[in-house]
Design a protein around this motif. Structure first.
Motif, short mmCIF file in Angstrom:
data_model
loop_
_atom_site.label_atom_id
_atom_site.label_comp_id
_atom_site.label_asym_id
_atom_site.label_seq_id
_atom_site.Cartn_x
_atom_site.Cartn_y
_atom_site.Cartn_z
N THR A 1 87.62 10.76 48.18
CA THR A 1 87.99 11.46 46.95
C THR A 1 86.76 11.64 46.06
OG1 THR A 1 90.23 10.55 47.02
CG2 THR A 1 89.45 11.38 44.89
N ARG A 2 86.64 12.82 45.48
CA ARG A 2 85.53 13.11 44.58
C ARG A 2 86.05 13.72 43.28
NH1 ARG A 2 83.77 10.20 47.73
NH2 ARG A 2 81.88 10.35 49.01
N ASP B 1 86.06 16.28 40.03
CA ASP B 1 85.91 17.73 39.93
C ASP B 1 84.72 18.02 39.01
OD1 ASP B 1 86.12 20.45 39.30
OD2 ASP B 1 88.29 20.44 39.54
N ASP C 1 83.00 20.75 38.44
CA ASP C 1 83.10 21.97 37.64
C ASP C 1 83.98 21.74 36.41
OD1 ASP C 1 81.52 23.35 39.43
OD2 ASP C 1 83.21 24.20 40.54
N ARG C 2 85.07 21.02 36.57
CA ARG C 2 85.94 20.74 35.43
C ARG C 2 85.22 19.87 34.40
NH1 ARG C 2 91.43 18.25 37.25
NH2 ARG C 2 90.02 16.59 37.93
N GLU D 1 87.35 12.61 32.99
CA GLU D 1 87.38 13.17 34.35
C GLU D 1 87.89 12.14 35.37
OE1 GLU D 1 87.52 15.35 37.55
OE2 GLU D 1 87.28 16.15 35.52
N SER E 1 91.00 13.04 37.69
CA SER E 1 90.88 12.96 39.15
C SER E 1 91.97 12.08 39.74
CB SER E 1 89.50 12.43 39.54
OG SER E 1 88.48 13.33 39.14
N ASP F 1 95.06 14.13 39.81
CA ASP F 1 95.03 15.07 40.94
C ASP F 1 95.44 14.37 42.23
OD1 ASP F 1 94.11 17.02 39.23
OD2 ASP F 1 92.01 16.89 39.90
N ASN G 1 80.92 10.32 40.48
CA ASN G 1 81.71 9.84 41.63
C ASN G 1 81.61 8.32 41.80
OD1 ASN G 1 82.92 12.25 42.65
ND2 ASN G 1 80.89 12.91 43.31
#
Length: 414
Positions: free
Chosen positions: A7-8, A10, A12-13, A107, A111, A114, A402
């Motif tokens: 899992t990474r 986002d 760009d977000r 973030e 994540s 998500d 990350n």
């Protein structure tokens, strides 16, 4: 989608939140001047709390305006993991200092949303009030109060250069919260931050594992003298507080040069005098200075030299001096297990990393006196910071973001 080793975050977000922030409190070209408790600070806080609520977080504000955005865990009886930094900037600040750390925390929880993953422990994203100290000195007062270093009323009575009182401005912008400014039980605190130094960029490293901070000693000094006419007053009858402050700051600068070979640094960062006008000697002056060195013993020697310089400078100018406030931060303060966890994640994901010491002050220093704490550094171009030319690109945050995500989840799920 589920949370896994692959899992990474986002990127760009995350970058889009930084770009939105960069439009609020614009200063010199390319930079920000979003001083704490200003109208621009209020606007940024409103945007940030909106993002947090949209992400399903519950938002609380404490007595000094720090924002706590909580994502519940599967066992809310357990102490939470905090991820934090600050959204205020220097008067000539950049777009990333502090801001990247708060938005990286956001973030992380986005994540997790998500991935549909709920950690065992709660996660709280924090924006600390007045980290910079650019409007209300000293810096980091909200995180300091949080761990018991300062009293709430003392912080609220701080007066800025513009004559504003901290507590009044807090109420004016609507962020005088009801949550007590008291830490309680915390499992761990993480802070991602741009390095604010040139090492990672020069070595083309993707991330820094922060092992500790340069031991740093600082003080705020009040010099008192007497107003008099600059023309007829004989030199031996003068009590010019401005000169006392100036002598002190130049003496501190000399200390820095004396220890520069071992990477010692000394800074005279502020001199404010009154009346500070032509034709009249100043009867008061406030000076702020600090010294730091990678070796704690040497740092203490530098601090003692700085202390002596206070009273020597006052005596030479026929003035008196009072050290109004002193502070210390740095040293081997970060939790070894958390630091190792960050390093392990960097290795596992194949990022180019190195151990590194922090040379600046951070809220993490105060949190480290209360709970296990660790920091992650990301590179910034040339190490330029506290300057509108401070610059990073999206890829500068790839590794740090990350690593933060996986280190937090590993800690929160244990």
């Amino acid at each position: 989608m589920t949370f896994s080793a692959d899992t990474r975050a986002d990127l760009d977000r995350f970058w889009s939140t930084l770009e939105t922030s960069a439009q609020i409190g614009v200063g010199r070209p390319g930079g920000l001047s979003r001083l704490t408790l200003s109208d621009d600070d209020r606007q940024m806080r409103d945007v940030f709390t909106g993002w947090c609520r949209d992400a399903g977080l519950s938002v609380e504000v404490d007595e000094l305006g720090s924002i706590f955005a909580r994502r519940d865990g599967t066992d809310n009886s357990l102490p939470p993991i905090l991820i934090g930094s600050h959204l205020d900037t220097q008067i000539n600040g950049g777009r990333f200092d502090g801001i990247a750390g708060v938005l990286a925390g956001l973030e992380v929880v986005r994540s997790l949303n998500d991935a549909g993953h709920v950690t065992r422990r709660p996660i709280v994203v924090v924006d600390w009030t007045n980290e910079e100290g650019a409007r209300f000195s000293p810096p980091m007062v909200a995180s300091g109060c949080f761990v018991g270093k300062y009293a709430v009323d003392w912080v609220k009575d701080l007066i800025g250069d513009d004559g504003a009182r901290f507590g009044d401005e807090l109420a004016r912008i609507g962020y005088d919260g009801s949550r007590p400014c008291k830490a309680g039980e915390i499992d761990a605190y993480y802070e991602l931050h741009i390095e604010q130094g040139p090492i990672l960029d020069a070595e083309k490293r993707q991330v820094g594992v922060v092992t500790g901070g340069y031991p740093s000693h600082g003080m705020r000094v009040q010099f008192s003298g007497q107003t008099a006419h600059t023309g007829p007053t004989p030199m031996d009858l003068r009590h010019n507080a401005l000169i006392a402050g100036a002598r002190f700051l130049t003496a501190v600068d000399d200390i820095g040069w004396d220890f520069a070979v071992g990477d010692g640094k000394a800074t005279g960062s502020r001199l404010a005098a009154w009346p500070n006008k032509p034709g009249i000697l100043s009867d008061s002056a406030q000076a702020i200075a600090d010294v730091r060195h990678p070796d704690p013993v040497t740092a203490r020697v530098m601090a003692e030299k700085m202390r002596r310089a206070v009273f020597e400078s006052a005596a030479k100018a026929g003035c008196t001096a009072v050290i109004e406030d002193e502070w210390f931060w740095g040293g081997d303060i970060f939790d070894a297990e958390m630091v190792a966890g960050i390093r392990d994640e960097a290795k596992r994901m194949g990022y180019d990393w190195r151990d590194i010491q922090s040379q600046a002050g951070h809220d993490a220093y105060f949190l480290a006196t209360h709970c296990p704490t660790a920091m992650i550094f990301t590179p910034c171009e040339g190490g330029i910071t506290h300057n509108n030319a401070e610059n990073c690109g999206p890829d500068d945050f790839l590794a740090g973001l990350n690593i933060l995500l996986h280190a937090v989840v590993a800690r929160a799920d244990r």
